[in-house]
Structure formats: structure tokens, C-alpha cells
Design a protein around this motif. Structure first.
Motif, mmCIF file in Angstrom:
data_model
loop_
_atom_site.group_PDB
_atom_site.id
_atom_site.type_symbol
_atom_site.label_atom_id
_atom_site.label_comp_id
_atom_site.label_asym_id
_atom_site.label_seq_id
_atom_site.Cartn_x
_atom_site.Cartn_y
_atom_site.Cartn_z
ATOM 1 N N ASN A 29 0.754 -1.266 -0.114
ATOM 2 C CA ASN A 29 -0.091 -0.024 0.059
ATOM 3 C C ASN A 29 0.946 1.262 0.062
ATOM 4 O O ASN A 29 0.397 2.256 -0.383
ATOM 5 N N ARG A 62 5.119 1.818 0.574
ATOM 6 C CA ARG A 62 6.495 1.640 0.047
ATOM 7 C C ARG A 62 6.880 0.200 0.172
ATOM 8 O O ARG A 62 6.645 -0.592 0.874
ATOM 9 N N GLY A 63 7.599 -0.421 -0.796
ATOM 10 C CA GLY A 63 8.354 -1.698 -1.029
ATOM 11 C C GLY A 63 9.359 -1.757 -0.423
ATOM 12 O O GLY A 63 9.812 -2.224 0.560
ATOM 13 N N MET A 104 2.306 -3.520 -6.193
ATOM 14 C CA MET A 104 1.420 -2.441 -5.585
ATOM 15 C C MET A 104 0.100 -2.458 -5.618
ATOM 16 O O MET A 104 -0.544 -3.278 -6.488
ATOM 17 N N ALA A 143 2.256 5.573 -2.916
ATOM 18 C CA ALA A 143 2.620 4.232 -3.248
ATOM 19 C C ALA A 143 3.553 4.281 -4.356
ATOM 20 O O ALA A 143 3.552 4.448 -5.558
ATOM 21 N N ALA A 152 6.880 1.708 -5.331
ATOM 22 C CA ALA A 152 7.685 0.404 -5.096
ATOM 23 C C ALA A 152 9.069 0.403 -4.494
ATOM 24 O O ALA A 152 9.574 -0.101 -3.596
ATOM 25 N N GLY A 168 1.358 1.392 -8.443
ATOM 26 C CA GLY A 168 1.807 2.177 -7.710
ATOM 27 C C GLY A 168 1.692 3.508 -8.443
ATOM 28 O O GLY A 168 1.698 3.600 -9.602
ATOM 29 N N ASN A 208 2.261 2.084 -13.642
ATOM 30 C CA ASN A 208 2.458 3.174 -12.796
ATOM 31 C C ASN A 208 1.830 4.334 -13.541
ATOM 32 O O ASN A 208 1.461 4.311 -14.331
#
Length: 305
Positions: free
Chosen positions: A20, A22-23, A45, A52, A54, A103, A125
Motif C-alpha cells: 500500500n 512503499r516496497g 502495489m 505508493a 515500489a 503504484g 504506474n
């Protein structure tokens, strides 16, 4: 996965689903960052909210009166023509062979230098890759970039001497800004040997360079698709009065950033001036193969204030 003030770290072979926020975050908030590798990860994402992202890499900036205000970067640049200086060094970041889906940004650089984004698959994205806030001397190479809503590679706010080459870009969703673009004080960036294809939706431009971004080079690219404003756009200022040039007798200018003399502010509402503090010089568009599918728009639009 988040690290601050780190060096000689690798993040590898991690799968993240339904992210939801940050990765992976690599932060220079409290000190320098160097030699971090993020490779062979899969990040999915769940939404396109602006938070949001990644893979997020950022550098804390020096404090001034604009820090913490709404639309800080935009407001500072429009009012002063300046970009905040990084407080720390963020260098030697390698992002390679990752698969990113969804994201707002697939990969976001803010104040990152001498780093590499190579061999990734980044799709769905708003912007696939963004380099802003003095992100300098980076390489974006041999990535598969798919279905951005806006830019596939976005360079802005004092980000200079970046090399964007050999990327394969296809989008059926883009209706925002230029697919490959540099603006707001981002000088000496090179876009070379990229393949860009748009279908179904129509971005404003396929290639674009905007205010204060002299030395931009587009060379050896293969570009095929449709646009809403022009196939290629080159503009020295985002100013309402300058944009209303009554081109071909029209009241507004359908090819410029400031259509009808206004643009949207990031914080809401509209502005009649949004950037441009000097001449736009040494723009090179050479050796490209263009297939514009719009028969009524200009292949190249050049606007000056």
C-alpha cells in the motif's frame, strides 16, 4: 524494507504482494548512503496514490522557509527558480532485474547521484521512473517500461546529466505528460536509442523538454504513436500570456503546456505562471525515427516566451 544512512547493503530475491505504501526505501535522512543494490525482487502495489512507490530512494534536503509547505518543491521553484540542496550524499545505488507492478512511481529518485536503473520490468504506474530534486549523473538503461499513465521516464527539478538509453516503452494508458521528458532546471540529459510506442490513449507529447532544461538531447530513438498536443514539445517558459500566441488564429494554444493560459497547481487550482527563468538553449533532436499517427498535429512544436 527500509534503510537509512546505510552502505554496502543488498536487497535480493524478495517477493512483496499488495503493498500500500512503499516496497523498498533507501533513505539518506540522517547520513550518507552508498553502494546499495536492489535486485531480482518482485513488488506488486495495490493502488496509484502518490505515496505508493515500489522502490523509493531519497535524500534529506537543507531546510528553508519552504520546507514542510504544501507542494514545497513546485512552490520553491516557481517563486525563486531554486531547488533545495541535498543535506547528504546518496550515491552508488543499483536497481536491476526487478519486476514492479502498480503504484504511483515504480522507481523514484530524489537527490540520488551516480546510480543505475537497469534491466527492470516496470509496469502499470502513473510514472514508471522518476528522477527529481538534483538527481544527477544516473543511468536508466535496458528497462521494459509498460502502461504508464503519465511519463515513462520523468526528469525534473534540477536533475542533470542523466543518461536514458535502450529502454523499451509501450503504453496503452498514457494521457498525461511527455513519455520521455525533462523540465524545470534539468540540464544536459540524454535520451538515446529508446523505443517508444503509444496506443489507444494519447499523452500530451511523446518527447518533451521544458523550462530551464538546456542541453537536452533526443537521439536515435524510435517513436511511434499519437499525442494530444504535439509529437515532440520544446518550451522555454510556462507562462499564460506567452502561451496564448494565437497560433493559426486560435484563441488558445493547443500545443503548449499552458493550454488556455493556465495550468493546474499540484495543490489544486490553477496558475498562470509555472516556471521558466532563462533561455532554453542547445536542444538536440537528431537521428530519430518518428511515426506520428496524428495527421493534424505538428511533429515538433517549439514555444518561447
Amino acid at each position: 524494507i527500509s534503510g537509512d544512512h546505510i552502505s554496502n547493503v543488498t536487497v535480493r530475491n524478495v517477493t512483496m504482494n499488495d503493498v500500500n505504501y512503499r516496497g523498498v526505501s533507501i533513505l539518506a535522512d540522517h547520513g550518507d548512503v552508498s553502494n546499495v543494490t536492489v535486485d531480482k525482487n518482485t513488488i506488486s502495489m495495490v493502488n496509484g496514490d502518490k505515496d505508493a512507490v515500489a522502490i523509493f530512494a531519497s535524500t534529506n534536503r537543507e531546510k528553508d522557509s519552504y520546507r514542510g509547505t504544501r507542494s514545497e518543491v513546485w512552490k520553491r521553484y516557481v517563486e525563486t527558480g531554486k531547488i533545495a540542496e541535498p543535506q547528504y550524499v546518496h550515491t552508488g545505488l543499483t536497481i536491476t532485474s526487478n519486476t514492479i507492478d502498480g503504484g504511483y512511481y515504480g522507481v523514484e529518485f530524489s537527490g540520488v547521484v551516480h546510480s543505475h536503473i537497469t534491466g527492470n520490468v516496470i509496469r502499470n504506474n502513473t510514472r514508471n521512473i522518476s528522477m527529481q530534486d538534483r538527481s544527477n549523473k544516473n543511468t536508466v538503461e535496458n528497462n521494459q517500461l509498460r502502461d504508464s499513465i503519465s511519463s515513462s521516464v520523468h526528469i525534473a527539478y534540477g536533475s542533470e546529466s542523466n543518461d536514458v538509453k535502450g529502454n523499451n516503452i509501450v503504453t496503452r494508458r498514457a494521457y498525461g505528460q511527455g513519455i520521455l521528458q525533462a523540465y524545470q532546471g534539468s540540464k544536459n540529459n540524454t535520451f538515446s536509442g529508446n523505443s517508444v510506442t503509444t496506443r489507444d490513449k494519447h499523452p500530451s507529447w511523446l518527447l518533451y523538454v521544458g523550462p530551464d532544461s538546456g542541453g537536452t538531447t533526443f537521439t536515435g530513438n524510435t517513436v511511434d504513436g499519437t499525442a494530444n498536443r504535439a509529437f515532440v514539445g520544446v518550451e522555454s517558459v510556462w507562462d499564460g500570456d506567452s502561451s496564448l500566441s494565437h497560433l493559426n488564429g486560435a484563441e488558445d494554444n493547443p500545443h503548449s503546456y499552458m493550454v488556455r493560459g493556465e495550468s493546474e497547481k499540484p495543490s489544486g487550482g490553477t496558475a498562470r505562471y509555472a516556471g521558466g527563468n532563462g533561455p532554453l538553449e542547445n536542444i538536440t533532436i537528431t537521428g530519430n525515427t518518428f511515426t506520428p499517427r496524428n495527421k493534424t498535429l505538428p511533429d515538433v512544436y517549439v514555444g518561447a516566451g
